[in-house]
Design a protein around this motif. Sequence first.
Motif, PDB file in Angstrom:
ATOM      1  N   VAL A 285      42.403  24.502   7.013  1.00 49.34           N
ATOM      2  CA  VAL A 285      43.213  24.934   5.860  1.00 49.34           C
ATOM      3  C   VAL A 285      43.126  26.444   5.670  1.00 49.34           C
ATOM      4  CG1 VAL A 285      43.337  22.758   4.572  1.00 49.34           C
ATOM      5  CG2 VAL A 285      41.440  24.261   4.173  1.00 49.34           C
ATOM      6  N   PHE A 292      40.714  24.914   0.008  1.00 52.93           N
ATOM      7  CA  PHE A 292      40.650  23.595  -0.625  1.00 52.93           C
ATOM      8  C   PHE A 292      39.246  23.062  -0.389  1.00 52.93           C
ATOM      9  CE2 PHE A 292      41.676  19.021  -1.073  1.00 52.93           C
ATOM     10  CZ  PHE A 292      42.319  19.080  -2.312  1.00 52.93           C
ATOM     11  N   SER A 322      45.324  18.475   0.197  1.00 57.37           N
ATOM     12  CA  SER A 322      45.976  19.629   0.817  1.00 57.37           C
ATOM     13  C   SER A 322      47.062  19.209   1.812  1.00 57.37           C
ATOM     14  CB  SER A 322      44.931  20.485   1.524  1.00 57.37           C
ATOM     15  OG  SER A 322      44.362  19.738   2.591  1.00 57.37           O
ATOM     16  N   HIS A 344      48.354  21.691  -6.400  1.00 63.14           N
ATOM     17  CA  HIS A 344      48.309  21.992  -4.957  1.00 63.14           C
ATOM     18  C   HIS A 344      49.368  21.213  -4.164  1.00 63.14           C
ATOM     19  CE1 HIS A 344      45.100  19.283  -6.219  1.00 63.14           C
ATOM     20  NE2 HIS A 344      45.185  18.646  -5.081  1.00 63.14           N
ATOM     21  N   HIS A 348      49.751  24.039  -1.816  1.00 61.97           N
ATOM     22  CA  HIS A 348      49.125  23.763  -0.523  1.00 61.97           C
ATOM     23  C   HIS A 348      50.007  22.902   0.391  1.00 61.97           C
ATOM     24  CE1 HIS A 348      45.728  25.184  -2.781  1.00 61.97           C
ATOM     25  NE2 HIS A 348      44.876  24.989  -1.798  1.00 61.97           N
TER      26      HIS A 348
END
Length: 471
Positions: A285, A292, A322, A344, A348
């Motif tokens: 990530v 995250f 995520s 997120h 994300h």
Amino acid sequence: MPELIWDGKGVEQPVPVRALDFDAALSCGDGDNLIVRGDNLAAMTSLLRFYRGRVKCIYIDPPYNTGAAFEHYNDNFEHDLWLSMMSQRLKLMKQLLSDDGSIWISIDDDEAHYLKVICDEIFGRNNFVGNAVWHKKGTRSNDARWFSDNHDFILVYALDKERFHMNLLPRTEGSLKNYSNPDNDPRGVWQSLPLQAKSGSASTANFVHVFSNGVKWSPPPGRFPAFSHESLDALERDNRIWFGKKGTNVPRYKKFLSDVKDGFVPTTLWFRDEVGDNQEAKREVKALGLVFDTPKPERLIERVLTLATNAGDLVMDCFLGSGTTAAVAHKLNRRYIGVEIGEHATTHVVPRLRQVVGTHGGGFKFCRLGEEIFDAAGNFNHALTFETLAQFIWFGLTGQVLVDENEFPMLGICDGAAVYLLDDLLTRETFAKLPTYNGRKIVYAAACRLSDRFLRDNEIEFRHVPNDLRT
Ligand SMILES: C[S@@+](CC[C@H](N)C(=O)[O-])C[C@H]1O[C@@H](n2cnc3c(N)ncnc32)[C@H](O)[C@@H]1O
């Protein structure tokens, strides 16, 4: 059957039925993969309208209830509340699974054993497939008071174990290195294996087999023949006995790669060098410019999807975090639905999937949980806009969000029928104004003033709003 009882068990909050609001700006590319921002309880209730019995694999990585407060979500529930939260959701997940589907749940020791018991109750003890132990961390936490916790579990249930087929893991290069083809056998590569076995019958104590070239073979002391004389003769006739390149070695038999299973049955130990660990997940990530706390490594999810699905199958993760499951599903050519309650979902999941779409093509649609169509008590919301209602109807029929509003009040063609939504009654006059369609027509409206004969002659099926919107 013994039962786990907790405070609040069986007290399930009624869930309103909500529309899904399409967000074009956050969506990307083509395709009907779906990302939903919102509570998965409400989201699954809406998804059920179309996806009941259609999801091949559900992977979830819910809050483990470790007591931590992560940056992006809370992981500190009262034990009873956690059990209630999971149990109500697992029941919805069960309804979404296809007959040959399976659910894979990441969990650790905080709740794993309670989760096993509630899963036994919901999915049936007989549908328990296995519990894989994932080596999530390679280093020892020497500051741990008792144990350094280095593993998680993945608990696996099938909806119906008899109908669930699990794929094999692909062979690795290492596992193929024993295969070759020194005699150019047209059946392909093979490996030679001994003719003896560890166990057998005492009656074969003086077993001596004479091959047609005169070579005599007996099992070594303490071992037994793996084949009878007849079988050895048959193997020799079929050119499956190998005496070495010069023809002088102890005979062995040829096992062709094409005769063995084309992969490995997975073990319940999933080592970090094969499927990654927490560090690898964080690096993944981070490489996307994201932070995250608790992502899973892509290789771990790849293993789950490899075992549980084939290309084109539908995968769901309703604790998406995520976006790992969606990203891996996309890369492996699976269809997917992801649900995430937190911000997120946009910060994300969307950028992560945009990158995947950039490389692999395809796309996804982003939705938020929208207005209530029916409140928790089942009352219809009469204040809905035409667009919201249209979206809700179309999703219930097709499982897809409505992106093209050009033909309103025609929503589109579904299974060969044109679907219309009227904000008026269905009469000869309103029918005459509809965009024409040569074939079956499904018309949603608050009332119908047409005779059965007219409906039949014009291939019209009337559906009442709101009564026919209930499942
Ligand atoms: C452990 S994380 C999942 C991490 C994910 N596997 C990944 O690789 O990034 C759990 C996620 O579930 C989400 N979540 C918790 N309760 C939820 C709910 N009721 N509905 C939807 N998402 C929820 C949290 O916001 C969090 O992102």
